[in-house]
Write a protein that holds these residues in place. Structure first.
Motif, PDB file in Angstrom:
ATOM      1  N   MET A   1       0.845  -1.173   0.000  1.00 26.97           N
ATOM      2  CA  MET A   1       0.000   0.000   0.000  1.00 26.97           C
ATOM      3  C   MET A   1       0.891   1.237   0.000  1.00 26.97           C
ATOM      4  N   LEU A   2       0.513   2.198  -0.818  1.00 30.39           N
ATOM      5  CA  LEU A   2       1.213   3.478  -0.868  1.00 30.39           C
ATOM      6  C   LEU A   2       0.463   4.484  -0.015  1.00 30.39           C
ATOM      7  N   GLN A   3       1.176   5.399   0.585  1.00 39.13           N
ATOM      8  CA  GLN A   3       0.544   6.459   1.372  1.00 39.13           C
ATOM      9  C   GLN A   3       1.262   7.768   1.089  1.00 39.13           C
ATOM     10  N   PHE A   4       0.470   8.814   0.834  1.00 37.01           N
ATOM     11  CA  PHE A   4       1.027  10.122   0.522  1.00 37.01           C
ATOM     12  C   PHE A   4       0.371  11.190   1.388  1.00 37.01           C
ATOM     13  N   HIS A   5       1.185  12.135   1.847  1.00 38.07           N
ATOM     14  CA  HIS A   5       0.696  13.295   2.586  1.00 38.07           C
ATOM     15  C   HIS A   5       0.477  14.413   1.577  1.00 38.07           C
ATOM     16  N   ILE A   6      -0.755  14.940   1.524  1.00 44.27           N
ATOM     17  CA  ILE A   6      -1.133  15.967   0.553  1.00 44.27           C
ATOM     18  C   ILE A   6      -1.578  17.207   1.333  1.00 44.27           C
ATOM     19  N   PRO A   7      -0.674  18.128   1.624  1.00 38.83           N
ATOM     20  CA  PRO A   7      -1.008  19.274   2.471  1.00 38.83           C
ATOM     21  C   PRO A   7      -2.128  20.155   1.939  1.00 38.83           C
ATOM     22  N   ASN A   8      -2.246  20.273   0.613  1.00 39.69           N
ATOM     23  CA  ASN A   8      -3.288  21.154   0.083  1.00 39.69           C
ATOM     24  C   ASN A   8      -4.600  20.439  -0.209  1.00 39.69           C
ATOM     25  N   MET A   9      -4.799  19.225   0.294  1.00 42.92           N
ATOM     26  CA  MET A   9      -6.091  18.546   0.226  1.00 42.92           C
ATOM     27  C   MET A   9      -6.840  18.919   1.514  1.00 42.92           C
ATOM     28  N   THR A  10      -7.634  19.970   1.425  1.00 38.09           N
ATOM     29  CA  THR A  10      -8.239  20.533   2.625  1.00 38.09           C
ATOM     30  C   THR A  10      -9.723  20.251   2.784  1.00 38.09           C
ATOM     31  N   CYS A  11     -10.361  19.671   1.759  1.00 42.24           N
ATOM     32  CA  CYS A  11     -11.799  19.405   1.861  1.00 42.24           C
ATOM     33  C   CYS A  11     -12.181  18.266   0.927  1.00 42.24           C
ATOM     34  N   SER A  12     -13.401  17.783   1.054  1.00 38.50           N
ATOM     35  CA  SER A  12     -13.851  16.680   0.204  1.00 38.50           C
ATOM     36  C   SER A  12     -13.940  17.097  -1.260  1.00 38.50           C
ATOM     37  N   SER A  13     -14.112  18.383  -1.509  1.00 37.30           N
ATOM     38  CA  SER A  13     -14.114  18.867  -2.892  1.00 37.30           C
ATOM     39  C   SER A  13     -12.736  18.731  -3.529  1.00 37.30           C
ATOM     40  N   CYS A  14     -11.703  18.749  -2.722  1.00 41.94           N
ATOM     41  CA  CYS A  14     -10.341  18.516  -3.208  1.00 41.94           C
ATOM     42  C   CYS A  14     -10.093  17.026  -3.424  1.00 41.94           C
ATOM     43  N   ALA A  15     -10.662  16.208  -2.572  1.00 46.29           N
ATOM     44  CA  ALA A  15     -10.383  14.777  -2.592  1.00 46.29           C
ATOM     45  C   ALA A  15     -10.907  14.105  -3.853  1.00 46.29           C
ATOM     46  N   LYS A  16     -12.074  14.504  -4.327  1.00 51.38           N
ATOM     47  CA  LYS A  16     -12.686  13.833  -5.483  1.00 51.38           C
ATOM     48  C   LYS A  16     -11.845  13.974  -6.752  1.00 51.38           C
ATOM     49  N   PRO A  17     -11.397  15.190  -7.140  1.00 50.95           N
ATOM     50  CA  PRO A  17     -10.555  15.267  -8.334  1.00 50.95           C
ATOM     51  C   PRO A  17      -9.222  14.538  -8.169  1.00 50.95           C
ATOM     52  N   LEU A  18      -8.710  14.524  -6.953  1.00 51.92           N
ATOM     53  CA  LEU A  18      -7.486  13.801  -6.673  1.00 51.92           C
ATOM     54  C   LEU A  18      -7.699  12.303  -6.912  1.00 51.92           C
ATOM     55  N   GLU A  19      -8.787  11.770  -6.393  1.00 51.66           N
ATOM     56  CA  GLU A  19      -9.115  10.360  -6.600  1.00 51.66           C
ATOM     57  C   GLU A  19      -9.280  10.056  -8.082  1.00 51.66           C
ATOM     58  N   ASN A  20      -9.968  10.932  -8.815  1.00 53.95           N
ATOM     59  CA  ASN A  20     -10.167  10.719 -10.253  1.00 53.95           C
ATOM     60  C   ASN A  20      -8.847  10.701 -11.004  1.00 53.95           C
ATOM     61  N   ALA A  21      -7.925  11.584 -10.635  1.00 60.60           N
ATOM     62  CA  ALA A  21      -6.614  11.610 -11.282  1.00 60.60           C
ATOM     63  C   ALA A  21      -5.866  10.305 -11.028  1.00 60.60           C
ATOM     64  N   LEU A  22      -5.925   9.821  -9.802  1.00 62.85           N
ATOM     65  CA  LEU A  22      -5.233   8.572  -9.462  1.00 62.85           C
ATOM     66  C   LEU A  22      -5.867   7.377 -10.171  1.00 62.85           C
ATOM     67  N   LEU A  23      -7.184   7.370 -10.249  1.00 61.30           N
ATOM     68  CA  LEU A  23      -7.873   6.275 -10.939  1.00 61.30           C
ATOM     69  C   LEU A  23      -7.624   6.299 -12.443  1.00 61.30           C
ATOM     70  N   SER A  24      -7.301   7.452 -12.995  1.00 61.96           N
ATOM     71  CA  SER A  24      -6.989   7.514 -14.428  1.00 61.96           C
ATOM     72  C   SER A  24      -5.690   6.768 -14.732  1.00 61.96           C
ATOM     73  N   VAL A  25      -4.823   6.656 -13.739  1.00 61.03           N
ATOM     74  CA  VAL A  25      -3.570   5.920 -13.890  1.00 61.03           C
ATOM     75  C   VAL A  25      -3.798   4.428 -13.677  1.00 61.03           C
ATOM     76  N   ASP A  26      -4.590   4.088 -12.674  1.00 59.48           N
ATOM     77  CA  ASP A  26      -4.880   2.687 -12.353  1.00 59.48           C
ATOM     78  C   ASP A  26      -6.351   2.562 -11.967  1.00 59.48           C
ATOM     79  N   PRO A  27      -7.216   2.244 -12.937  1.00 59.63           N
ATOM     80  CA  PRO A  27      -8.648   2.139 -12.651  1.00 59.63           C
ATOM     81  C   PRO A  27      -8.998   1.062 -11.623  1.00 59.63           C
TER      82      PRO A  27
END
Length: 68
Positions: A1-27
């Motif tokens: 399992m990978l774990q990353f600290h993302i200081p500028n992920m401050t709300c759930s509105s930030c989390a969704k595009p981040l998740e989508n970007a990661l899923l675009s690499v590995d669905p």
């Protein structure tokens, strides 16, 4: 399992595009975001460097947590 600290992920509105970007690499990746802790965990078979580049391109660069 990978774990990353993302200081500028401050709300759930930030989390969704981040998740989508990661899923675009590995669905097939299993992604868990912890907004209060500003962490994202990824269960994947791909290399860490792939996700580091994707996070940076999406505007959410990883910053190592000191003392952990």
């Amino acid at each position: 399992m990978l774990q990353f600290h993302i200081p500028n992920m401050t709300c759930s509105s930030c989390a969704k595009p981040l998740e989508n970007a990661l899923l675009s690499v590995d669905p097939l990746a299993q992604i868990e975001t912890d907004v209060p802790a500003r962490l994202v965990r990824i269960e994947t078979a791909l290399e860490e460097a792939t996700f580091l580049a994707t996070l940076a391109e999406a505007g959410y660069p990883h910053h190592p947590q000191l003392g952990r």
